[in-house]
Enzyme design. Structure first.
Site, PDB file in Angstrom:
ATOM      1  N   HIS A 197     -40.760  42.199 -24.870  1.00 44.46           N
ATOM      2  CA  HIS A 197     -41.875  41.356 -24.443  1.00 44.46           C
ATOM      3  C   HIS A 197     -43.060  41.341 -25.405  1.00 44.46           C
ATOM      4  CE1 HIS A 197     -44.340  39.198 -21.532  1.00 44.46           C
ATOM      5  NE2 HIS A 197     -45.285  40.097 -21.690  1.00 44.46           N
ATOM      6  N   TYR A 228     -54.193  38.732 -12.005  1.00 40.60           N
ATOM      7  CA  TYR A 228     -53.061  38.469 -11.114  1.00 40.60           C
ATOM      8  C   TYR A 228     -53.538  38.175  -9.697  1.00 40.60           C
ATOM      9  CZ  TYR A 228     -50.062  40.335 -14.808  1.00 40.60           C
ATOM     10  OH  TYR A 228     -49.412  40.536 -15.998  1.00 40.60           O
ATOM     11  N   ASP A 286     -48.341  36.306 -23.450  1.00 37.74           N
ATOM     12  CA  ASP A 286     -48.378  36.774 -22.071  1.00 37.74           C
ATOM     13  C   ASP A 286     -49.466  36.031 -21.283  1.00 37.74           C
ATOM     14  OD1 ASP A 286     -47.333  39.057 -20.200  1.00 37.74           O
ATOM     15  OD2 ASP A 286     -49.512  39.287 -20.112  1.00 37.74           O
TER      16      ASP A 286
END
Length: 342
Positions: A319, A263, A157
């Site tokens: 994921h 982010y 990730d």
């Protein structure tokens, strides 16, 4: 990139951030209307860590100052053997590599870090403290501080985004690289703006640009998000005790903001050109067949970026694949390392 294209992406990004923020506010309102006397953000801090976090089978807990930031890490294996560094993703910490630490410690010197802002590592203040340029320097300095020139880098990730950028800038420091459920920044940004499906899958990336609301959403109902994304129906590789290990750290005040700042600090409006990287760094990129966040078409762009690359898709998996299918993932990693004599 033209000014009009950049302006278009700025407008679309802001509209999507607003749209998803309104949806979350509506959800908050529904929760309140259903039970106006409850507090879905009540803190449930626990002073003692779950026993699994201190289980010696995973290794020894240590601290190191790199790039002016103190990082916590778990070390296992013989320090005379090849160095294997694990970079976790969002919203995780070193514990996401528990199955891999047990598997590879007999053959490698394993270091699973809490990246800056996570777990027991230092949490620098401010969004700018989480720029990817700083994150890759954390990795470079870590390798140096450990007394090595090279390492095997295994990532997942957000750790994968850092690993790709590290590989682009310091290929000479890598013996090999394995990336799980991640992609390069170039591939991701290009796919984000050219593929509506990837843009839909990346809704949370736009939402995390908003202030305060993302923290409130993740913190709701005692971090119920962990049960939702890390308990895998019909599988026993992760259980409620593992979830408690995550909640132990992320229940703490301000523990969620630094991870979300990854982010906020690295959102891009440009459309980067594909630059071919020809350095001979053995690299395996594995995506999960049932990943809700990444389109498999991203792998096609990666193959244009890197001349030395293997890609695969792990079946019957989502994921968080190294936790959901640890035996399958461990075998895949070991086969890749053996094939490349690493």
């Amino acid at each position: 990139m033209s000014v009009s294209q950049c302006l278009y992406r700025v407008v679309v990004s802001n509209l999507l951030t607003l749209y998803y923020s309104i949806q979350v506010l509506f959800m908050f309102a529904l929760v309140y209307l259903k039970n106006p006397f409850s507090n879905p953000w009540a803190q449930k801090l626990k002073l003692e860590p779950p026993a699994r976090l201190t289980d010696p089978k995973y290794g020894v807990h240590k601290y190191i100052k790199v790039n002016s930031t103190v990082l916590h890490y778990v070390e296992s294996g013989d320090s005379s053997k090849p160095l294997m560094i694990f970079l976790h993703g969002f919203p995780e910490f070193w514990y996401s590599w528990r199955h891999q630490l047990v598997e590879f410690q007999k053959d490698y010197w394993c270091i699973a870090i809490d990246m800056r802002g996570y777990g027991d590592s230092e949490r620098p203040e401010g969004v700018a403290s989480y720029k990817i340029e700083l994150l890759i320097e954390d990795v470079r300095d870590l390798i140096k501080q450990l007394g090595r020139e090279k390492c095997i880098l295994i990532s997942h990730d957000w750790g994968g985004l850092i690993a790709f950028q590290f590989r682009n800038q310091y290929p000479e420091m890598l013996i090999g690289m394995i990336v799980l459920a991640s992609v390069s920044s170039t591939a991701w940004v290009r796919e984000l703006w050219s593929n509506p499906e990837q843009r839909r899958q990346s809704w949370y990336v736009f939402f995390y640009r908003a202030p305060i609301l993302p923290e409130k959403a993740l913190f709701m109902n005692d971090l119920a998000i962990y049960e939702k994304v890390m308990l895998f129906p019909g599988k026993t590789s992760t259980d409620k005790e593992d979830i408690e290990c995550y909640k132990y750290w992320f229940r703490r005040p301000f523990a969620i903001t630094p991870p979300i700042n990854y982010y906020r600090a690295n959102f891009r409006f440009d459309l980067p050109e594909i630059v071919e990287h020809t350095e001979n760094v053995p690299m395996l990129v594995a995506h999960a067949a049932n990943d809700l966040y990444l389109s498999h078409s991203l792998l096609d762009t990666l193959k244009k970026e890197y001349t030395t690359i293997e890609t695969t898709i792990v079946d019957n998996c989502s994921h968080f694949l190294q936790q959901e299918e640890p035996e399958k993932v461990n075998k895949m990693i070991r086969d890749f390392l053996s094939k490349n004599n690493i």
